[in-house]
Design an enzyme around this catalytic site. Structure first.
Site, PDB file in Angstrom:
ATOM      1  N   GLY A  90       4.286  -0.978  -7.142  1.00 50.96           N
ATOM      2  CA  GLY A  90       5.058  -2.030  -7.525  1.00 50.96           C
ATOM      3  C   GLY A  90       4.760  -2.370  -9.225  1.00 50.96           C
ATOM      4  N   GLY A  91       3.886  -2.966  -9.375  1.00 53.84           N
ATOM      5  CA  GLY A  91       4.294  -3.639 -10.874  1.00 53.84           C
ATOM      6  C   GLY A  91       3.809  -2.094 -11.715  1.00 53.84           C
ATOM      7  CG  ASN A 136       8.663  -3.039  -3.313  1.00 56.34           C
ATOM      8  OD1 ASN A 136       9.667  -4.125  -3.376  1.00 56.34           O
ATOM      9  ND2 ASN A 136       8.011  -3.788  -2.630  1.00 56.34           N
ATOM     10  CD1 TRP A 137      11.877  -0.658  -9.479  1.00 59.96           C
ATOM     11  CD2 TRP A 137      12.981  -1.161  -9.570  1.00 59.96           C
ATOM     12  NE1 TRP A 137      12.008   0.377  -9.379  1.00 59.96           N
ATOM     13  CE2 TRP A 137      13.295  -0.279 -10.318  1.00 59.96           C
ATOM     14  CE3 TRP A 137      14.805  -1.258 -10.797  1.00 59.96           C
ATOM     15  CZ2 TRP A 137      14.275   0.488 -10.927  1.00 59.96           C
ATOM     16  CZ3 TRP A 137      15.153  -1.289 -11.063  1.00 59.96           C
ATOM     17  CH2 TRP A 137      15.087   0.115 -11.909  1.00 59.96           C
ATOM     18  CE  LYS A 138       5.723  -5.357  -4.806  1.00 59.68           C
ATOM     19  NZ  LYS A 138       4.877  -5.755  -4.428  1.00 59.68           N
ATOM     20  CB  SER A 144      -3.791  -2.234  -7.328  1.00 66.52           C
ATOM     21  OG  SER A 144      -3.530  -3.975  -7.740  1.00 66.52           O
ATOM     22  CD  GLU A 154       5.108  -8.807  -1.995  1.00 63.06           C
ATOM     23  OE1 GLU A 154       6.538  -8.394  -2.897  1.00 63.06           O
ATOM     24  OE2 GLU A 154       4.137  -8.321  -2.734  1.00 63.06           O
ATOM     25  CD  GLU A 197       3.131  -1.461  -0.145  1.00 60.43           C
ATOM     26  OE1 GLU A 197       2.737  -0.899  -1.354  1.00 60.43           O
ATOM     27  OE2 GLU A 197       3.193  -2.767   0.701  1.00 60.43           O
ATOM     28  CG  HIS A 233       6.918  -5.340   1.283  1.00 60.39           C
ATOM     29  ND1 HIS A 233       6.310  -6.710   0.365  1.00 60.39           N
ATOM     30  CD2 HIS A 233       6.032  -4.678   0.493  1.00 60.39           C
ATOM     31  CE1 HIS A 233       5.240  -6.262  -0.055  1.00 60.39           C
ATOM     32  NE2 HIS A 233       5.544  -5.196  -0.454  1.00 60.39           N
ATOM     33  N   GLY A 277      -1.279  -6.103  -5.854  1.00 59.88           N
ATOM     34  CA  GLY A 277      -0.853  -6.844  -7.201  1.00 59.88           C
ATOM     35  C   GLY A 277      -1.696  -7.726  -7.380  1.00 59.88           C
TER      36      GLY A 277
HETATM   37  P1  13P Z   1       1.924  -3.459  -6.592  1.00 61.13           P
HETATM   38  O1  13P Z   1       1.538  -1.443  -7.286  1.00 61.13           O
HETATM   39  O2  13P Z   1       2.235  -4.404  -7.819  1.00 61.13           O
HETATM   40  O3  13P Z   1      -0.119  -3.859  -6.279  1.00 61.13           O
HETATM   41  O4  13P Z   1       2.424  -3.305  -5.535  1.00 61.13           O
HETATM   42  C1  13P Z   1       2.496  -3.303  -4.373  1.00 61.13           C
HETATM   43  C2  13P Z   1       3.519  -3.555  -4.223  1.00 61.13           C
HETATM   44  O5  13P Z   1       3.434  -3.861  -3.106  1.00 61.13           O
HETATM   45  C3  13P Z   1       4.673  -2.436  -2.950  1.00 61.13           C
HETATM   46  O6  13P Z   1       5.110  -2.168  -2.312  1.00 61.13           O
END
Ligand code: 13P
Length: 250
Positions: free
Chosen positions: A233-234, A9-11, A212, A97, A166, A95, A172
């Site tokens: 994510g990251g 998920n590149w956000k 994470s 967010e 999640e 998600h 994050g």
């Molecule tokens: P991180 O891997 O950066 O914690 O993000 C997880 C995430 O929200 C994937 O959708």
């Protein structure tokens, strides 16, 4: 045996030109890999170029959202038909967010999920509790209602859904759920799925962990019996670390 699924998920990161570069790097890092489902979910503006860059690759393309209507007066939204035309196969829905910043609810998650399934997209439906909810003993109730309400009335299509657990406190933050903490909730989700489905459906659904997940903790998380992949994510923004997580799933 459930096939593992690793999705990035590149956000809101990477322009279309940057997406093509990252996809090329991911393709070379994963050259020769088989036996795992891999998905990249770049921002909507990248999807067309990303789809072209992924042509003839085993890697699938995913979006970060999808609207429930086919078309109409919904400024800023994107329909499943529009995504399908770009070669999108998966859609992240609900998600945390989106729930936190954009008012997404279990009801809207359900509407988006139904529309995605109807168009032939595979929804990646996200669930997970906040730290306050965990600390006040509400984790079980929150996650259960996200699953039951978010996946209501899907009928046989439930078997095509992917779920991502999640925990919001792990996203994050660098604070990963321990393998045992994650496994406990994944097992709860699978029991909940068993309560709303029949036959082998609950047992066949892929449940990803997200929050994470990194190359150095992926293997032990993915070794848990009910953890079938990761929503990254990251670490998905760097080809080598994303590829290392994919390889940890083999
Ligand atoms: P991180 O891997 O950066 O914690 O993000 C997880 C995430 O929200 C994937 O959708």
């Amino acid at each position: 045996m459930r096939t593992k699924i690793i999705a990035g998920n590149w956000k809101m990161n990477k322009t279309a030109a940057e997406a093509v570069v990252l996809i090329d790097e991911i393709k070379s890092a994963l050259d020769g890999v088989t036996g795992v489902d891999v998905v990249v979910c770049p921002p909507a503006t990248d999807l067309k170029d990303a789809g072209a860059a992924l042509k003839e690759s085993f890697i699938s393309l995913g979006s970060q959202n999808v609207h429930w209507a086919e078309s109409g007066a919904f400024t800023g939204e994107i329909s499943a038909t529009m995504l399908c035309e770009l070669g999108v196969g998966y859609a992240i829905i609900g998600h945390s967010e989106r729930r936190q910043y954009f008012g997404e609810s279990n009801e809207s998650v359900n509407k988006r999920t139904q529309a995605a399934l109807k168009a032939g997209l595979i929804p990646i439906v996200c669930v997970g509790e906040t730290l306050e909810e965990r600390d006040s003993g509400q984790m079980e109730q929150v996650v259960t209602s996200q699953v039951v309400e978010g996946l209501a009335d899907l009928g046989d299509d439930l078997s095509r859904v992917v779920i991502a657990y999640e925990p919001v406190w792990a996203i994050g933050t660098g604070r990963t759920a321990t393998p045992a903490q994650a496994q406990e909730v994944h097992a709860l989700i699978r029991r909940t799925l068993a309560g709303i489905s029949s036959g082998n459906v609950a047992n066949a659904i892929q449940i990803q962990y997200g929050g994470s997940m990194k190359p150095d903790n992926a293997a032990e998380l993915l070794a848990q019996p009910d953890i079938d992949g990761g929503l990254i994510g990251g670490a998905a923004l760097v080809a080598d670390s994303f590829a290392a997580i994919v390889k940890a799933a083999l």
